[in-house]
Design an enzyme around this catalytic site. Structure first.
Site, mmCIF file in Angstrom:
data_model
loop_
_atom_site.group_PDB
_atom_site.id
_atom_site.type_symbol
_atom_site.label_atom_id
_atom_site.label_comp_id
_atom_site.label_asym_id
_atom_site.label_seq_id
_atom_site.Cartn_x
_atom_site.Cartn_y
_atom_site.Cartn_z
ATOM 1 N N PHE A 20 -5.431 3.518 5.684
ATOM 2 C CA PHE A 20 -6.004 3.060 4.414
ATOM 3 C C PHE A 20 -6.152 2.911 2.989
ATOM 4 O O PHE A 20 -6.445 2.514 2.533
ATOM 5 C CB PHE A 20 -7.126 4.502 4.441
ATOM 6 C CG PHE A 20 -7.860 4.264 5.843
ATOM 7 C CD1 PHE A 20 -7.758 3.524 7.122
ATOM 8 C CD2 PHE A 20 -9.228 5.926 6.119
ATOM 9 C CE1 PHE A 20 -8.876 3.534 8.009
ATOM 10 C CE2 PHE A 20 -9.474 5.459 7.844
ATOM 11 C CZ PHE A 20 -9.399 5.284 8.261
ATOM 12 N N LYS A 21 -4.678 3.188 2.799
ATOM 13 C CA LYS A 21 -4.110 2.906 1.408
ATOM 14 C C LYS A 21 -4.860 3.520 0.156
ATOM 15 O O LYS A 21 -5.739 2.383 0.198
ATOM 16 C CB LYS A 21 -3.281 1.499 1.019
ATOM 17 C CG LYS A 21 -2.828 1.121 2.820
ATOM 18 C CD LYS A 21 -2.945 -0.967 2.414
ATOM 19 C CE LYS A 21 -1.182 -1.409 3.543
ATOM 20 N NZ LYS A 21 -1.351 -0.722 4.582
ATOM 21 N N HIS B 233 -5.895 4.300 -2.851
ATOM 22 C CA HIS B 233 -6.016 4.480 -4.268
ATOM 23 C C HIS B 233 -7.652 4.472 -5.457
ATOM 24 O O HIS B 233 -8.817 3.985 -4.209
ATOM 25 C CB HIS B 233 -6.044 3.494 -4.354
ATOM 26 C CG HIS B 233 -5.110 2.855 -6.408
ATOM 27 N ND1 HIS B 233 -4.630 3.997 -7.058
ATOM 28 C CD2 HIS B 233 -5.296 1.645 -6.825
ATOM 29 C CE1 HIS B 233 -4.176 3.217 -8.489
ATOM 30 N NE2 HIS B 233 -4.796 2.726 -8.109
HETATM 31 O O1 LIG Z 1 0.478 -0.030 5.532
HETATM 32 C C1 LIG Z 1 1.029 -1.000 5.623
HETATM 33 O O2 LIG Z 1 1.066 -0.590 7.279
HETATM 34 C C2 LIG Z 1 1.762 -2.321 5.766
HETATM 35 C C3 LIG Z 1 2.540 -2.520 4.392
HETATM 36 C C4 LIG Z 1 2.850 -3.923 3.950
HETATM 37 O O3 LIG Z 1 3.383 -4.437 3.299
HETATM 38 N N1 LIG Z 1 2.016 -4.518 5.143
HETATM 39 C C5 LIG Z 1 1.635 -4.135 5.901
HETATM 40 O O4 LIG Z 1 1.621 -5.155 6.881
HETATM 41 N N2 LIG Z 1 1.065 -3.138 6.015
HETATM 42 C C6 LIG Z 1 0.404 -3.321 7.265
HETATM 43 O O5 LIG Z 1 1.118 -3.395 8.924
HETATM 44 C C7 LIG Z 1 0.639 -3.905 9.462
HETATM 45 C C8 LIG Z 1 1.614 -5.402 10.577
HETATM 46 O O6 LIG Z 1 0.331 -5.984 11.142
HETATM 47 P P1 LIG Z 1 1.299 -7.919 11.835
HETATM 48 O O7 LIG Z 1 1.651 -8.653 10.569
HETATM 49 O O8 LIG Z 1 0.589 -7.761 12.532
HETATM 50 O O9 LIG Z 1 2.555 -7.171 13.136
HETATM 51 C C9 LIG Z 1 -0.725 -4.040 9.431
HETATM 52 O O10 LIG Z 1 -1.815 -3.492 10.010
HETATM 53 C C10 LIG Z 1 -0.770 -4.061 7.952
HETATM 54 O O11 LIG Z 1 -1.869 -3.744 7.156
#
Ligand SMILES: O=C(O)c1cc(=O)[nH]c(=O)n1[C@@H]1O[C@H](COP(=O)(O)O)[C@@H](O)[C@H]1O
Length: 234
Positions: free
Chosen positions: A63-64, A66
């Site tokens: 849920f990141k 902040h």
């Molecule tokens: O915290 C995370 O998981 C996250 C951080 C980040 O910088 N970038 C990122 O893509 N994510 C998460 O990682 C997952 C990537 O999903 P896909 O791009 O579909 O592989 C998503 O659920 C994003 O919310």
């Protein structure tokens, strides 16, 4: 941690608990670690998190967080009580300190999100930052380490530098993972599973390349095969 199953975290970015349950059933024993974020979490996914944990799976609640310190500390305490393995907060010092306070006495491991993988230099500038991606990631990793955070979420392209700053004992978790030829979608700082592990990632978060694949279990096994090849080459 040499079993590729411990290294792959599948993002259950799906609109309903039913859809997530059916994906988990399709993936069976292939996948043992799941991430639940906004989409599923706000559609009843925390109940599924409890079931997955009771069933012996690991769950990462993303849920990141902040917010003001008191709210972050109490929110993290609730996630710790759920039995989650990982939870994310943004890598702001006050937020990280509050999160560390909130998880005290629990097994929950906190991950600090440095610079989102969908951001490039221009996105950071548009958000008002004068420092670039590399400098911002570095500052946040050092602050996370000093605060007692357990791991870092960063792009696979940042992982080598992050490992140098973070040391060997804390976790590096990289989203932005794309097998060769997969659509990048909204991700800007990406690498293959092989390259991410070679760069020092402990866990890879993969969503669409598995969740939206015609055969998700085959897609997950292909990612794990790359992870195994990278570990063998290390
Ligand atoms: O915290 C995370 O998981 C996250 C951080 C980040 O910088 N970038 C990122 O893509 N994510 C998460 O990682 C997952 C990537 O999903 P896909 O791009 O579909 O592989 C998503 O659920 C994003 O919310």
């Amino acid at each position: 941690m040499t079993d590729p199953r411990d290294r792959l975290i599948v993002a259950l970015d799906l609109p309903s608990v039913g859809a997530a349950e059916s994906l988990v059933a399709q993936l069976g024993d292939t996948v043992s670690f799941y991430k639940i974020g906004y989409e599923l979490g706000f559609a009843g996914g925390l109940g599924l998190a409890r079931e997955l944990i009771a069933d012996g799976r690991k769950v990462f609640i993303d849920f990141k967080l902040h917010d003001i310190g008191n709210t972050v500390a109490r929110g993290i305490a609730s996630l710790a009580a759920l039995g989650a393995s990982f939870a994310t907060v943004h890598a702001y010092p006050q937020t990280m300190r509050a999160a560390v306070e909130g998880r005290e006495g629990s097994a929950l491991r906190l991950l600090a999100v440095t610079v989102l993988t969908s951001y490039d230099e221009a996105d950071l500038r548009a958000a008002g930052y004068s420092a670039g991606v590399e400098e911002t990631v570095a500052r946040r990793v050092v602050q996370a380490r000093e605060t007692g955070i357990d791991g870092i979420v960063c792009a696979p392209t940042d992982a080598t530098r992050v490992r140098t700053l973070l040391g060997p004992d804390r976790a590096i978790v990289t989203p932005g993972v794309r097998p060769e030829g997969a659509a990048s979608g909204d991700q800007k700082r990406i690498a293959t599973p092989f390259a991410a592990i070679r760069a020092g990632a402990d866990h890879l978060v993969v969503g669409r390349p598995i969740v939206a694949a015609p055969d998700p279990a085959a897609a997950a096994r292909a990612v794990q095969a790359e992870i195994a090849a990278a570990l063998a080459a290390s």
